[in-house]
Write a protein that holds these residues in place. Structure first.
Motif, mmCIF file in Angstrom:
data_model
loop_
_atom_site.group_PDB
_atom_site.id
_atom_site.type_symbol
_atom_site.label_atom_id
_atom_site.label_comp_id
_atom_site.label_asym_id
_atom_site.label_seq_id
_atom_site.Cartn_x
_atom_site.Cartn_y
_atom_site.Cartn_z
ATOM 1 N N PHE A 332 47.253 38.087 36.296
ATOM 2 C CA PHE A 332 48.240 38.445 38.038
ATOM 3 C C PHE A 332 47.392 37.211 39.659
ATOM 4 C CE2 PHE A 332 50.182 42.330 36.990
ATOM 5 C CZ PHE A 332 50.799 41.520 36.403
ATOM 6 N N ALA A 333 45.400 37.483 39.177
ATOM 7 C CA ALA A 333 44.599 37.119 40.169
ATOM 8 C C ALA A 333 44.532 35.956 39.813
ATOM 9 C CB ALA A 333 43.452 37.042 40.181
ATOM 10 N N LEU A 334 45.050 34.999 38.373
ATOM 11 C CA LEU A 334 45.363 33.345 37.996
ATOM 12 C C LEU A 334 46.655 33.082 38.432
ATOM 13 C CD1 LEU A 334 44.184 32.639 34.615
ATOM 14 C CD2 LEU A 334 43.216 32.038 36.182
ATOM 15 N N ALA A 335 47.391 33.996 38.563
ATOM 16 C CA ALA A 335 48.894 33.648 39.441
ATOM 17 C C ALA A 335 48.990 33.210 40.322
ATOM 18 C CB ALA A 335 50.125 34.575 38.710
ATOM 19 N N ASP A 336 48.724 34.305 41.507
ATOM 20 C CA ASP A 336 47.856 34.892 43.067
ATOM 21 C C ASP A 336 47.763 33.387 43.035
ATOM 22 O OD1 ASP A 336 49.435 37.205 43.019
ATOM 23 O OD2 ASP A 336 47.271 38.224 42.430
ATOM 24 N N ASP A 346 41.189 36.710 51.038
ATOM 25 C CA ASP A 346 42.207 37.733 50.429
ATOM 26 C C ASP A 346 42.064 37.168 48.771
ATOM 27 O OD1 ASP A 346 43.485 37.140 52.989
ATOM 28 O OD2 ASP A 346 44.269 34.887 52.217
ATOM 29 N N GLY A 347 43.080 37.871 48.211
ATOM 30 C CA GLY A 347 43.129 37.731 46.917
ATOM 31 C C GLY A 347 43.208 38.860 46.146
ATOM 32 N N ARG A 348 42.654 39.170 44.742
ATOM 33 C CA ARG A 348 42.691 40.546 44.216
ATOM 34 C C ARG A 348 41.153 40.847 43.336
ATOM 35 N NH1 ARG A 348 47.684 42.340 40.928
ATOM 36 N NH2 ARG A 348 48.536 40.898 42.316
ATOM 37 N N ALA A 349 41.016 39.435 43.188
ATOM 38 C CA ALA A 349 39.682 39.122 42.279
ATOM 39 C C ALA A 349 38.827 40.206 41.693
ATOM 40 C CB ALA A 349 39.031 37.476 42.272
ATOM 41 N N ALA A 350 38.294 40.071 43.501
ATOM 42 C CA ALA A 350 36.946 40.537 43.555
ATOM 43 C C ALA A 350 37.028 42.266 43.690
ATOM 44 C CB ALA A 350 36.252 41.289 44.966
ATOM 45 N N ASP A 351 38.317 43.102 43.303
ATOM 46 C CA ASP A 351 38.441 43.996 42.830
ATOM 47 C C ASP A 351 37.780 44.540 41.062
ATOM 48 O OD1 ASP A 351 38.902 45.299 45.883
ATOM 49 O OD2 ASP A 351 40.730 44.874 45.456
ATOM 50 N N ILE A 352 38.424 43.158 40.310
ATOM 51 C CA ILE A 352 38.602 43.364 39.142
ATOM 52 C C ILE A 352 36.864 43.319 38.251
ATOM 53 C CG2 ILE A 352 39.142 42.569 37.160
ATOM 54 C CD1 ILE A 352 41.376 40.625 38.688
ATOM 55 N N PHE A 353 36.353 44.385 37.078
ATOM 56 C CA PHE A 353 35.865 44.738 37.122
ATOM 57 C C PHE A 353 34.657 43.662 36.179
ATOM 58 C CE2 PHE A 353 33.177 45.624 32.906
ATOM 59 C CZ PHE A 353 32.332 46.333 33.339
ATOM 60 N N ALA A 354 33.960 43.046 36.635
ATOM 61 C CA ALA A 354 33.314 41.535 35.845
ATOM 62 C C ALA A 354 33.471 40.912 36.524
ATOM 63 C CB ALA A 354 33.243 42.156 34.237
ATOM 64 N N ALA A 355 34.798 41.113 37.696
ATOM 65 C CA ALA A 355 34.768 39.503 38.404
ATOM 66 C C ALA A 355 33.915 38.286 38.151
ATOM 67 C CB ALA A 355 35.822 39.241 39.322
ATOM 68 N N ASP A 356 33.112 38.566 38.452
ATOM 69 C CA ASP A 356 32.203 37.515 38.280
ATOM 70 C C ASP A 356 30.258 37.667 37.708
ATOM 71 O OD1 ASP A 356 30.339 39.833 38.300
ATOM 72 O OD2 ASP A 356 29.339 40.029 39.691
ATOM 73 N N ASP A 358 32.094 38.336 33.394
ATOM 74 C CA ASP A 358 32.993 37.898 32.347
ATOM 75 C C ASP A 358 34.513 37.449 32.586
ATOM 76 O OD1 ASP A 358 31.492 39.626 31.114
ATOM 77 O OD2 ASP A 358 32.804 40.639 30.279
ATOM 78 N N LEU A 359 34.936 37.771 34.148
ATOM 79 C CA LEU A 359 35.982 37.345 34.276
ATOM 80 C C LEU A 359 35.926 35.734 35.357
ATOM 81 C CD1 LEU A 359 36.999 38.960 32.497
ATOM 82 C CD2 LEU A 359 38.934 38.962 34.205
ATOM 83 N N ILE A 360 34.456 34.847 35.631
ATOM 84 C CA ILE A 360 34.332 34.588 36.511
ATOM 85 C C ILE A 360 35.233 33.018 36.509
ATOM 86 C CG2 ILE A 360 32.661 33.152 35.248
ATOM 87 C CD1 ILE A 360 32.149 34.086 38.687
ATOM 88 N N LEU A 361 35.821 32.509 35.505
ATOM 89 C CA LEU A 361 36.670 31.375 35.526
ATOM 90 C C LEU A 361 38.015 31.668 36.453
ATOM 91 C CD1 LEU A 361 36.541 29.783 32.039
ATOM 92 C CD2 LEU A 361 36.046 29.143 34.221
ATOM 93 N N VAL A 362 38.472 33.600 36.068
ATOM 94 C CA VAL A 362 39.581 33.565 36.851
ATOM 95 C C VAL A 362 39.408 33.611 38.278
ATOM 96 C CG1 VAL A 362 40.807 35.816 37.170
ATOM 97 C CG2 VAL A 362 40.053 35.584 35.120
ATOM 98 N N SER A 363 38.185 34.171 39.014
ATOM 99 C CA SER A 363 37.823 34.526 40.228
ATOM 100 C C SER A 363 38.145 32.959 40.968
ATOM 101 C CB SER A 363 36.421 35.053 40.402
ATOM 102 O OG SER A 363 36.452 36.326 39.702
ATOM 103 N N ILE A 364 37.252 32.621 40.017
ATOM 104 C CA ILE A 364 37.281 30.605 40.040
ATOM 105 C C ILE A 364 38.920 30.497 40.573
ATOM 106 C CG2 ILE A 364 36.823 28.622 40.036
ATOM 107 C CD1 ILE A 364 34.207 29.212 38.540
ATOM 108 N N GLY A 365 39.987 30.298 38.874
ATOM 109 C CA GLY A 365 40.961 29.583 39.460
ATOM 110 C C GLY A 365 41.734 31.054 40.571
ATOM 111 N N GLU A 366 41.327 32.414 40.923
ATOM 112 C CA GLU A 366 42.265 32.826 42.361
ATOM 113 C C GLU A 366 41.877 31.903 43.215
ATOM 114 O OE1 GLU A 366 43.447 36.532 43.518
ATOM 115 O OE2 GLU A 366 41.070 35.993 43.542
ATOM 116 N N LYS A 367 40.298 31.731 43.961
ATOM 117 C CA LYS A 367 40.094 31.609 45.187
ATOM 118 C C LYS A 367 40.312 30.013 45.067
ATOM 119 C CE LYS A 367 38.298 35.754 45.889
ATOM 120 N NZ LYS A 367 39.027 36.159 46.895
#
Length: 525
Positions: A332-336, A346-356, A358-367
């Motif tokens: 969902f964060a990548l879609a946002d 904005d965005g929801r990535a900061a609330d996801i576990f291990a966003a910084d 395991d999911l750092i690519l998701v955070s980059i894709g959202e921000k």
């Protein structure tokens, strides 16, 4: 002669002519590296300013600390490269620096919204400086990369011990369903990040010595006269069987599916590079698929990862502990993020576990959106390409295999992480080099850069000039005779000159083209 610092001159018939030393220098391009490093530091400064303005409406208070510490560290490393490895690849260090800068910026933005920026981002800055110091330490301690080839089994034992440390009952830590970390006085370390480097060096040394044996094929499978497969000899399957068994034991003992997949994939890549046999890759994939199928049937944690991958949107699986919540929220964060991103506020990535991590690519894709994510992936691809280029330019098979192994290690690791967060493969919980939070991953990535820089310096360094190879010895020089022939080189030995004089004497011609003294005496008589 000019002391070996310029072309040698030879006096012939009163004329002085320059003679090439054979030392064709290529540009070192250290100034290009410096300019690109300044761009990387500017990316960090601009990213932090943008994140601060979007979140707080002002420039961050710790901007000078981040830019000064990180920029100073990479610039010191650049100055050291001019002395320690002047012929090193000029793009490797800037690529690693800009990737590290992007990771620092995203981690700062994620934790600024949580009010923990001083702890999380400051700790990551410390690991970045220590990683750059580790890279410098590699350049200081290792002057010739081929020296690592002397200790293959010592490196293998050390790597295996590091992988086994998390399974020890006292220092091993069982977290998030896997044994990956060890705890030492409040600090956690992931030994597998350093073990991967040691095992790649071991595989390069071992397969470099055994590649001729492993290249031998026992028989060929043909279909209507067309070769489709080459089977190796049964006695040569030992290394493949050991690597397969080790990968399965790692999967069972540490419950680390990502490390097991990564190490076995790198082993197959180096094995194919050393032997050129596609049959090894096919056999390896069949063996790993069989082992993974058995592990799926026997172990709950492997089966859970596969079920999350196959049906993450199942309501029961989504709400269960250790279920698909993390993966679904990441999608969902990548879609946002869309094409240009939501920004840091904005965005929801900061609330996801291990966003910084395991999911750092998701955070980059959202921000930063799809545009920013693709730019980061291109930078990672370019870094792997420089590793392959170093392998191609290297003169020694061990260095070739080691550089190739590190390039495959980087590429496979990015593929495993990106494939996991996009549901291409099961999510494994691995970190992205240079981007993810965590000291073990970041420091080991910088150590790999140090090895790459040393290998590229060795590969790109011009061959020494002849007078530098043998100081104090006569330089071999070819003399063309008046008749169009080529005489013996100077300093080639007295026997060749004696033989030539004897042949000239028998032919009745001396070195100047005149009749020999005996022929002149006969003619006068």
């Amino acid at each position: 002669m000019d002391g070996g610092h310029g072309p040698r001159t030879v006096r012939r018939g009163g004329a002085v002519t320059p003679q090439s030393t054979g030392h064709a220098e290529r540009p070192k391009r250290r100034n290009v590296e410096l300019a690109l490093l300044l761009v990387a530091v500017a990316v960090l400064a601009g990213g932090l300013c943008l994140a601060g303005w979007e979140i707080d409406g002002r420039v961050p208070d710790d901007l000078a600390l981040f830019v000064g510490a990180f920029g100073g560290a990479v610039l010191v490393l650049h100055v050291a490269l001019r002395r320690l490895a002047p012929w090193a690849d000029p793009l490797m260090l800037p690529l690693a620096a800009v990737l590290n800068a992007v990771g620092l910026t995203v981690i700062w933005g994620l934790h600024r919204t949580e009010g923990l920026v001083e702890f999380a981002a400051g700790k990551q800055l410390m690991w970045a400086v220590l990683g750059v110091a580790g890279c410098l330490g590699v350049l200081l301690l290792l002057r010739e990369p081929r020296r690592l080839q002397r200790y293959p089994y010592l490196l293998a034992v050390t790597g295996l011990v590091l992988l086994a440390l998390p399974m020890l009952p006292i220092i091993g830590i069982d977290a998030y369903g896997a044994h990956r970390w060890i705890g030492v006085r409040g600090f956690t370390v992931q030994p597998s990040e350093f073990a991967k480097i040691l095992l790649v060096v071991f595989l390069a040394a071992y397969l470099g010595m055994k590649r001729e044996v492993l290249s031998t094929a026992a028989r060929q499978l043909r279909v209507r006269g067309v070769k489709v497969f080459s089977l190796p000899r049964m006695r040569d399957l030992g290394p493949m069987t050991v690597a397969w068994g080790f990968a399965i034991l790692l999967l069972v003992g540490t419950k680390d599916l990502g490390a097991s997949l990564l190490l076995f994939g790198v082993f197959l890549a180096i094995l194919y590079t050393a032997t050129g046999r596609k049959s090894w890759v096919g056999i390896g994939l069949l063996m790993f698929s069989a082992g993974a199928t058995i592990a799926w049937a026997m172990f709950v944690h492997v089966r859970q990862r596969v079920l999350i991958w196959l049906d993450p949107f199942d309501p029961e699986l989504y709400r269960s502990a250790g279920g698909s919540y993390q993966l679904v929220e990441g999608l969902f964060a990548l879609a946002d993020g869309g094409l240009f991103g939501t920004g840091f506020a904005d965005g929801r990535a900061a609330d996801i576990f291990a966003a910084d991590s395991d999911l750092i690519l998701v955070s980059i894709g959202e921000k930063l959106g799809l545009t920013g994510l693709m730019a980061v992936l291109v930078l990672l691809l370019l870094l792997a390409e420089r590793g392959f280029r170093t392998a191609i330019a290297s003169r020694e098979i061990f260095v070739k295999l080691m550089a190739t192994g590190f390039a495959f290690l980087l590429g496979f690791q990015v593929f495993v992480v990106l494939g996991g967060v996009t549901r291409l493969i099961p999510l494994t919980g691995m970190t992205t080099p240079f981007l993810a939070a965590g000291g073990s991953s970041l420091v080991s990535s910088w150590i790999m850069i140090g090895l790459w820089l040393r290998m590229s310096d060795s590969a790109r360094r011009p061959s020494p000039a002849p007078q530098e190879q043998a100081r104090g010895e006569d330089v071999t020089e070819v003399i063309r005779l008046p008749g169009g022939g080529v005489g013996a080189p100077r300093g080639a030995g007295t026997s060749q000159g004696a033989d030539a004089s004897q042949r000239d004497e028998e032919a009745g011609v001396n070195r100047e083209g005149d009749p020999s003294p005996s022929r002149r005496a006969t003619a006068q008589g």
